[in-house]
Design a protein around this motif. Structure first.
Motif, PDB file in Angstrom:
ATOM      1  N   ALA A  69     -60.281  37.956   7.861  1.00  0.00           N
ATOM      2  CA  ALA A  69     -60.594  39.068   8.282  1.00  0.00           C
ATOM      3  C   ALA A  69     -59.568  40.082   8.606  1.00  0.00           C
ATOM      4  N   TYR A  70     -58.521  39.556   9.445  1.00  0.00           N
ATOM      5  CA  TYR A  70     -57.345  40.324   9.897  1.00  0.00           C
ATOM      6  C   TYR A  70     -56.687  40.796   8.636  1.00  0.00           C
ATOM      7  N   THR A  71     -56.430  40.127   7.578  1.00  0.00           N
ATOM      8  CA  THR A  71     -55.961  40.346   6.203  1.00  0.00           C
ATOM      9  C   THR A  71     -56.683  41.557   5.644  1.00  0.00           C
ATOM     10  N   ALA A  72     -57.959  41.608   5.743  1.00  0.00           N
ATOM     11  CA  ALA A  72     -58.837  42.609   5.283  1.00  0.00           C
ATOM     12  C   ALA A  72     -58.587  43.757   5.551  1.00  0.00           C
ATOM     13  N   PHE A  73     -58.372  44.007   6.934  1.00  0.00           N
ATOM     14  CA  PHE A  73     -58.036  45.317   7.361  1.00  0.00           C
ATOM     15  C   PHE A  73     -56.537  45.698   7.392  1.00  0.00           C
ATOM     16  N   GLY A  74     -55.772  44.955   6.857  1.00  0.00           N
ATOM     17  CA  GLY A  74     -54.385  45.359   6.751  1.00  0.00           C
ATOM     18  C   GLY A  74     -53.306  44.694   7.619  1.00  0.00           C
ATOM     19  N   ALA A  75     -53.925  44.026   8.648  1.00  0.00           N
ATOM     20  CA  ALA A  75     -53.078  43.190   9.605  1.00  0.00           C
ATOM     21  C   ALA A  75     -52.454  42.054   8.987  1.00  0.00           C
ATOM     22  N   LYS A  76     -51.228  41.500   9.510  1.00  0.00           N
ATOM     23  CA  LYS A  76     -50.689  40.214   9.131  1.00  0.00           C
ATOM     24  C   LYS A  76     -50.744  39.151  10.155  1.00  0.00           C
ATOM     25  N   PRO A  77     -51.786  38.270   9.928  1.00  0.00           N
ATOM     26  CA  PRO A  77     -52.531  37.313  10.825  1.00  0.00           C
ATOM     27  C   PRO A  77     -51.293  36.320  11.405  1.00  0.00           C
ATOM     28  N   SER A  78     -50.315  36.212  10.692  1.00  0.00           N
ATOM     29  CA  SER A  78     -49.305  35.476  11.073  1.00  0.00           C
ATOM     30  C   SER A  78     -48.442  36.043  12.117  1.00  0.00           C
ATOM     31  N   ARG A  79     -48.335  37.271  12.181  1.00  0.00           N
ATOM     32  CA  ARG A  79     -47.533  38.069  13.051  1.00  0.00           C
ATOM     33  C   ARG A  79     -48.710  38.327  14.396  1.00  0.00           C
ATOM     34  N   THR A  80     -49.781  39.003  14.045  1.00  0.00           N
ATOM     35  CA  THR A  80     -50.777  39.364  15.116  1.00  0.00           C
ATOM     36  C   THR A  80     -51.894  38.477  15.036  1.00  0.00           C
ATOM     37  N   ARG A  81     -52.011  37.313  15.834  1.00  0.00           N
ATOM     38  CA  ARG A  81     -52.745  36.504  15.690  1.00  0.00           C
ATOM     39  C   ARG A  81     -54.083  36.978  16.650  1.00  0.00           C
ATOM     40  N   ASN A  82     -55.181  36.406  15.947  1.00  0.00           N
ATOM     41  CA  ASN A  82     -56.511  36.746  16.838  1.00  0.00           C
ATOM     42  C   ASN A  82     -56.444  36.085  18.328  1.00  0.00           C
ATOM     43  N   SER A  83     -57.206  36.342  19.328  1.00  0.00           N
ATOM     44  CA  SER A  83     -56.795  35.977  20.423  1.00  0.00           C
ATOM     45  C   SER A  83     -56.953  34.371  20.679  1.00  0.00           C
ATOM     46  N   ALA A  84     -58.217  33.834  19.875  1.00  0.00           N
ATOM     47  CA  ALA A  84     -58.309  32.456  20.044  1.00  0.00           C
ATOM     48  C   ALA A  84     -57.268  31.620  19.465  1.00  0.00           C
ATOM     49  N   GLU A  85     -56.554  32.050  18.571  1.00  0.00           N
ATOM     50  CA  GLU A  85     -55.544  31.432  17.737  1.00  0.00           C
ATOM     51  C   GLU A  85     -54.165  31.518  18.637  1.00  0.00           C
ATOM     52  N   ALA A  86     -54.199  32.760  19.333  1.00  0.00           N
ATOM     53  CA  ALA A  86     -53.065  32.861  20.253  1.00  0.00           C
ATOM     54  C   ALA A  86     -53.076  32.016  21.308  1.00  0.00           C
ATOM     55  N   LEU A  87     -53.939  31.920  22.012  1.00  0.00           N
ATOM     56  CA  LEU A  87     -54.284  31.205  23.207  1.00  0.00           C
ATOM     57  C   LEU A  87     -54.272  29.756  22.867  1.00  0.00           C
ATOM     58  N   ALA A  88     -54.836  29.209  21.566  1.00  0.00           N
ATOM     59  CA  ALA A  88     -54.575  27.858  21.450  1.00  0.00           C
ATOM     60  C   ALA A  88     -53.226  27.357  21.200  1.00  0.00           C
ATOM     61  N   LYS A  89     -52.504  28.177  20.422  1.00  0.00           N
ATOM     62  CA  LYS A  89     -51.198  28.148  20.150  1.00  0.00           C
ATOM     63  C   LYS A  89     -50.184  27.760  21.647  1.00  0.00           C
ATOM     64  N   ARG A  90     -50.745  28.751  22.700  1.00  0.00           N
ATOM     65  CA  ARG A  90     -50.066  28.373  23.908  1.00  0.00           C
ATOM     66  C   ARG A  90     -50.589  27.173  24.661  1.00  0.00           C
ATOM     67  N   ALA A  91     -51.860  26.829  24.594  1.00  0.00           N
ATOM     68  CA  ALA A  91     -52.422  25.659  25.006  1.00  0.00           C
ATOM     69  C   ALA A  91     -51.706  24.318  24.692  1.00  0.00           C
ATOM     70  N   LEU A  92     -51.419  24.395  23.548  1.00  0.00           N
ATOM     71  CA  LEU A  92     -50.757  23.206  22.987  1.00  0.00           C
ATOM     72  C   LEU A  92     -49.396  23.329  23.213  1.00  0.00           C
ATOM     73  N   SER A  93     -48.664  24.397  23.556  1.00  0.00           N
ATOM     74  CA  SER A  93     -47.101  24.461  23.760  1.00  0.00           C
ATOM     75  C   SER A  93     -46.795  23.639  25.231  1.00  0.00           C
ATOM     76  N   GLU A  94     -45.571  23.224  25.410  1.00  0.00           N
ATOM     77  CA  GLU A  94     -45.007  22.882  26.583  1.00  0.00           C
ATOM     78  C   GLU A  94     -45.372  23.880  27.905  1.00  0.00           C
ATOM     79  N   ALA A  95     -45.368  25.344  27.653  1.00  0.00           N
ATOM     80  CA  ALA A  95     -45.425  26.108  28.585  1.00  0.00           C
ATOM     81  C   ALA A  95     -47.091  26.064  29.002  1.00  0.00           C
ATOM     82  N   GLY A  96     -47.975  25.841  28.237  1.00  0.00           N
ATOM     83  CA  GLY A  96     -49.345  25.733  28.575  1.00  0.00           C
ATOM     84  C   GLY A  96     -49.927  27.286  28.606  1.00  0.00           C
ATOM     85  N   LEU A  97     -51.180  27.129  29.140  1.00  0.00           N
ATOM     86  CA  LEU A  97     -52.007  28.516  29.067  1.00  0.00           C
ATOM     87  C   LEU A  97     -51.517  29.130  30.535  1.00  0.00           C
ATOM     88  N   PRO A  98     -51.551  30.576  30.403  1.00  0.00           N
ATOM     89  CA  PRO A  98     -51.141  31.352  31.661  1.00  0.00           C
ATOM     90  C   PRO A  98     -52.339  31.192  32.523  1.00  0.00           C
TER      91      PRO A  98
END
Length: 236
Positions: A69-98
């Motif tokens: 969907a992001y690609t369809a409107f011209g965004a680069k999803p690997s650089r501007t992740r949707n909010s769920a993916e961005a949070l999930a990535k943080r949740a699995l990191s050492e820093a964890g969720l804010p």
């Protein structure tokens, strides 16, 4: 609903499988993060890890659909992740969720556990109805950069949420503006859960029910209503 949420035909045509469920809540009690809300975030991270079973968040079918969907409107999803993916990535990191504040912790927990983009807006700060549209590029998006308020403009064709005063969230659910975010003074909120096919609509409704239960638990006297998904072409 005290105001309308409308999805434009342009957005529905761009991504036909889009569904959203809204929770309207009045009489909320917010405040700093608590041990209980922190525990919910930790549990959400564990639920996410079990759901992914060793995969990266972007490999989940729902996140694949959001990247498309992001690609369809011209965004680069690997650089501007949707909010769920961005949070999930943080949740699995050492820093964890804010830990932000109580209400934000609650909806972030549901977003991570369910891998669904979830947002929260302060109803009292919204001007007119909220609309999901494709931007002209001339709309104002008031944000903060380097500690100072600044005005940005979305790219033409970008999918944005907006109200009568301007853009409230850029690139669909990538970056929320500070004007309408939930603060510790918030008493009325709208919580939006956004899903795409192949995620079943029933899963979005189940996630909304779980969030509504949490809101009721932490704000026992609040008036909470879950608004079901609206048929295409009608206000939500």
């Amino acid at each position: 609903m005290t105001f309308t949420l409308t999805v434009s035909d342009e957005v529905r045509t761009l991504v036909p499988g889009f569904t959203h469920v809204a929770i309207e809540a009045h009489g909320l009690v917010n405040g700093p993060s608590t041990e209980a809300s922190s525990a919910l975030l930790d549990e959400a991270a564990r639920r996410l890890a079990k759901r992914l079973a060793g995969r990266a968040p972007h490999e989940d079918p729902h996140m694949v659909a959001w990247r498309d969907a992001y690609t369809a409107f011209g965004a680069k999803p690997s650089r501007t992740r949707n909010s769920a993916e961005a949070l999930a990535k943080r949740a699995l990191s050492e820093a964890g969720l804010p830990r932000i504040n109580l209400l934000v912790d609650l909806y972030n927990a549901i977003s991570v556990a369910r891998l669904i983009p979830v947002g929260g807006e302060d109803v009292d700060r919204i001007r007119g109805g909220m609309r999901l549209v494709r931007a002209t590029g001339e709309e104002d998006f008031v944000t903060v950069a380097g500690g100072a308020e600044t005005v940005e403009h979305p790219e033409a064709g970008e999918v944005v949420w907006c109200d009568d005063s301007g853009v409230t969230c850029r690139r669909w659910n990538w970056r929320q503006g500070p004007r309408t975010r939930l603060t510790e003074e918030t008493v009325s909120g709208i919580f939006l859960l956004e899903t795409l096919a192949p995620m079943p609509v029933a899963e979005a409704e189940s996630a909304a029910a779980e969030l509504a239960e949490l809101l009721e638990k932490f704000s026992p006297t609040a008036r909470i209503q879950v608004h079901p998904p609206a048929p295409a072409g009608t206000p939500a």
